[in-house]
Design a protein around this motif. Structure first.
Motif, PDB file in Angstrom:
ATOM      1  N   ARG A  88      -7.899   7.195   5.455  1.00 14.48           N
ATOM      2  CA  ARG A  88      -8.313   5.991   4.743  1.00 14.48           C
ATOM      3  C   ARG A  88      -9.568   5.367   5.357  1.00 14.48           C
ATOM      4  O   ARG A  88      -9.865   4.188   5.127  1.00 14.48           O
ATOM      5  N   LYS A 112      -9.564  -4.894   8.513  1.00 18.12           N
ATOM      6  CA  LYS A 112      -9.867  -3.668   7.769  1.00 18.12           C
ATOM      7  C   LYS A 112      -8.684  -2.708   7.831  1.00 18.12           C
ATOM      8  O   LYS A 112      -8.356  -2.046   6.832  1.00 18.12           O
ATOM      9  N   ILE A 140     -10.489   4.671   8.537  1.00 10.60           N
ATOM     10  CA  ILE A 140     -10.446   3.819   9.729  1.00 10.60           C
ATOM     11  C   ILE A 140     -10.975   4.602  10.927  1.00 10.60           C
ATOM     12  O   ILE A 140     -10.625   5.775  11.123  1.00 10.60           O
ATOM     13  N   SER A 191      -6.036  -3.931   5.484  1.00 12.67           N
ATOM     14  CA  SER A 191      -6.466  -3.836   4.092  1.00 12.67           C
ATOM     15  C   SER A 191      -6.318  -2.411   3.566  1.00 12.67           C
ATOM     16  O   SER A 191      -6.091  -2.204   2.370  1.00 12.67           O
ATOM     17  N   GLN A 192      -6.436  -1.438   4.474  1.00 15.41           N
ATOM     18  CA  GLN A 192      -6.313  -0.034   4.076  1.00 15.41           C
ATOM     19  C   GLN A 192      -4.876   0.490   4.167  1.00 15.41           C
ATOM     20  O   GLN A 192      -4.473   1.343   3.383  1.00 15.41           O
ATOM     21  N   TYR A 193      -4.117  -0.013   5.151  1.00 12.44           N
ATOM     22  CA  TYR A 193      -2.772   0.532   5.394  1.00 12.44           C
ATOM     23  C   TYR A 193      -1.657  -0.471   5.097  1.00 12.44           C
ATOM     24  O   TYR A 193      -0.489  -0.103   5.141  1.00 12.44           O
ATOM     25  N   VAL A 202       0.859  -1.184   0.000  1.00 12.52           N
ATOM     26  CA  VAL A 202       0.000   0.000   0.000  1.00 12.52           C
ATOM     27  C   VAL A 202       0.893   1.232   0.000  1.00 12.52           C
ATOM     28  O   VAL A 202       1.802   1.343   0.823  1.00 12.52           O
TER      29      VAL A 202
END
Length: 516
Positions: A456, A466, A458, A469-471, A385
């Motif tokens: 993002r 989660k 959170i 998955s974002q960071y 990411v």
């Protein structure tokens, strides 16, 4: 009062939140809320079972404080939980006219006021601002005499609260800065903060953190004193700085001497923490870890036996370390039994596989090759990411510009410069931290600020899946206590505190002066 009532649910949530601020694995006492005007205020009972009694009338009184009502309630609850988690052996109450406490217990009441403020702050409540007001209201509303047997007088207590508030603010802010520096891997500066705290109040938590900062400095040398440590230990910061001796560079002799001295100094800090609070499990686990790294496997095992006698439950990380201690002594049957009880412990599946390899009796070279392969296969990378620096937390944005009220500052000149200022902006804690290497600004959120989102998306309560998955994968995961971790993203300059797999809060930071 039924557990389904609104007042009970709100009070229970405050109890649960404040209890997380105490580095103690025991469950908080059962909450009981007598309805009506019971006049019990708040008290801790030990028999027939441990209960925390909070009067409905006290809840209503805190509501009169207004927007800081939960902070007022948190202070009273934190005061009582200090008695519980610090093992003050007496059925304490916040202000009980029938009490017959001795002089020593008067001192414990003062201690509960001080640590009640510190831990309420650590849990995210602004109790500093309301402690004097709620204390004065309690005396007035419950018509308590100015002098209660076993307690400081009303005048003394109000005066002490003002003094404790000032002291607690400095301790709490210094502790938060020290933890930030520890997460950032500036262990020398973190040690400076924790040393300052322990010199003022030698509590188990401050001493334990001081020992950890010293231990991490020793490990940062890239070398462990024993020839090889194939197991992953709970004190590790990241997969790249394994505690294994395999393929390590051979440091200079002076580094070995310095590292060993730091480890032995850390041992003394952990031992002192245990002598102060024999139920403080983190100090036992960190002491056992350090002893294993020093090759003192028998002593580590003895320390864990002492933990088993003094503290229940025996945590999964404790079973893990006990198993490693047995494995280092080649007592593989006992080691396997302990690791069998360590489900959910730090890297338990990896450690079970390592135990299977080293107990198989193979050649050292072949075994080391197998362990290296296991290390590589156990690190499953997440999809990369691309992170950019996190700039805002709520309505507060980095870098902080303009003038704002500095409500506290601390200057620690030696041996390493740590100078910081604290300000509260829009209910968030902000810090300007001056170090030898440069100046940082940091904004700290907490679970009391509802609706905060990262760039993002959170928020508090989101799961680790989660988050990653974002960071993506964090640079490192810092173990705070069993079930509590900090996911550190250096590239995004954001650190998330995670409790039982859920995001609790986070901080963001930025370097504003000095070379990177």
């Amino acid at each position: 009062m039924p557990v389904t009532s609104y007042k009970y649910r709100i009070t229970s949530s405050v109890v649960n939140q404040v209890s997380l601020a105490f580095s103690d694995l025991r469950q908080a006492p059962k909450l009981i809320m007598p309805g009506g005007k019971s006049n019990q205020i708040a008290r801790l009972t030990l028999e027939p079972e441990i209960q925390l009694i909070v009067d409905e009338k006290l809840y209503d009184l805190c509501r009169e404080i207004g927007k800081d009502s939960l902070s007022a309630l948190a202070f009273i609850i934190s005061h009582e939980l200090t008695h519980f988690f610090y093992r003050h052996q007496h059925p304490f109450g916040f202000a009980m006219p029938q009490n017959s406490l001795m002089l020593r217990n008067r001192e414990l009441e003062k201690e509960a006021d001080l640590y009640g403020l510190i831990n309420a702050f650590a849990a995210g409540y602004q109790s500093f601002a309301v402690a004097s007001r709620i204390l004065d209201k309690i005396y007035q509303t419950y018509q308590l005499p100015d002098s209660l047997q076993g307690y400081p007088t009303r005048k003394e207590r109000l005066h002490s609260i003002v003094s404790y508030t000032k002291q607690a603010r400095q301790l709490a802010f210094t502790h938060e800065v020290g933890k930030f520096l520890y997460f950032k891997r500036d262990f020398a500066s973190a040690e400076h903060c924790f040393s300052n705290l322990a010199s003022q109040i030698p509590s188990a938590e401050f001493l334990n953190n001081l020992g950890l900062a010293k231990l991490q400095q020793a490990l940062a040398q890239g070398w462990s004193i024993i020839p090889a440590m194939p197991f992953k230990l709970p004190v590790e910061l990241d997969a790249e700085s394994r505690l294994m001796g395999i393929d390590r560079r051979d440091p200079k002799d002076e580094n070995k001497t310095e590292s060993q001295a730091q480890m032995e100094s850390a041992v003394k800090n952990f031992e002192k923490a245990i002598s102060i609070n024999k139920s403080y499990q983190p100090a036992y686990l960190n002491l056992a870890t350090t002893l294993l790294l020093l090759g003192k496997n028998g002593t580590a095992g003895e320390m864990l036996d002492q933990l088993r006698k003094n503290v229940t439950p025996f945590s999964t990380d404790a079973h893990l370390l006990a198993g490693i201690a047995f494995a280092r002594k080649k007592e593989y049957v006992l080691a396997k039994a302990e690791l069998g009880l360590a489900g959910g412990a730090y890297e338990i599946e990896f450690n079970r596989k390592v135990l299977s390899l080293i107990s198989s009796g193979g050649e050292d070279a072949e075994m080391n090759q197998q362990i290296q392969k296991l290390v590589m296969t156990s690190q499953v990378p997440l999809a990369p990411v691309q992170l950019v620096d996190e700039k805002s937390l709520g309505a507060v944005t980095l870098p902080l510009t303009g003038s704002f009220l500095v409500d506290h500052q601390v200057f620690l000149p030696k041996p390493d410069l740590v100078h910081f200022q604290h300000s509260q902006i829009n209910g968030l804690h902000t810090y300007k931290i001056l170090l030898k290497e440069g100046t940082y600004q940091m904004i700290q959120g907490n679970s009391q600020h509802k609706g905060l989102l990262t760039s993002r998306g959170i928020k508090a309560g989101d799961g680790v899946h989660k988050l990653t998955s974002q960071y993506g994968a964090p640079n490192r995961i810092v173990q705070l206590a069993e079930g509590q971790e900090v996911y550190c993203y250096d590239k995004g300059k954001i650190y998330f505190k995670v409790q039982e797999g859920e995001v609790q809060n986070w901080l963001i930071y930025q370097k504003i002066a000095g070379a990177d």
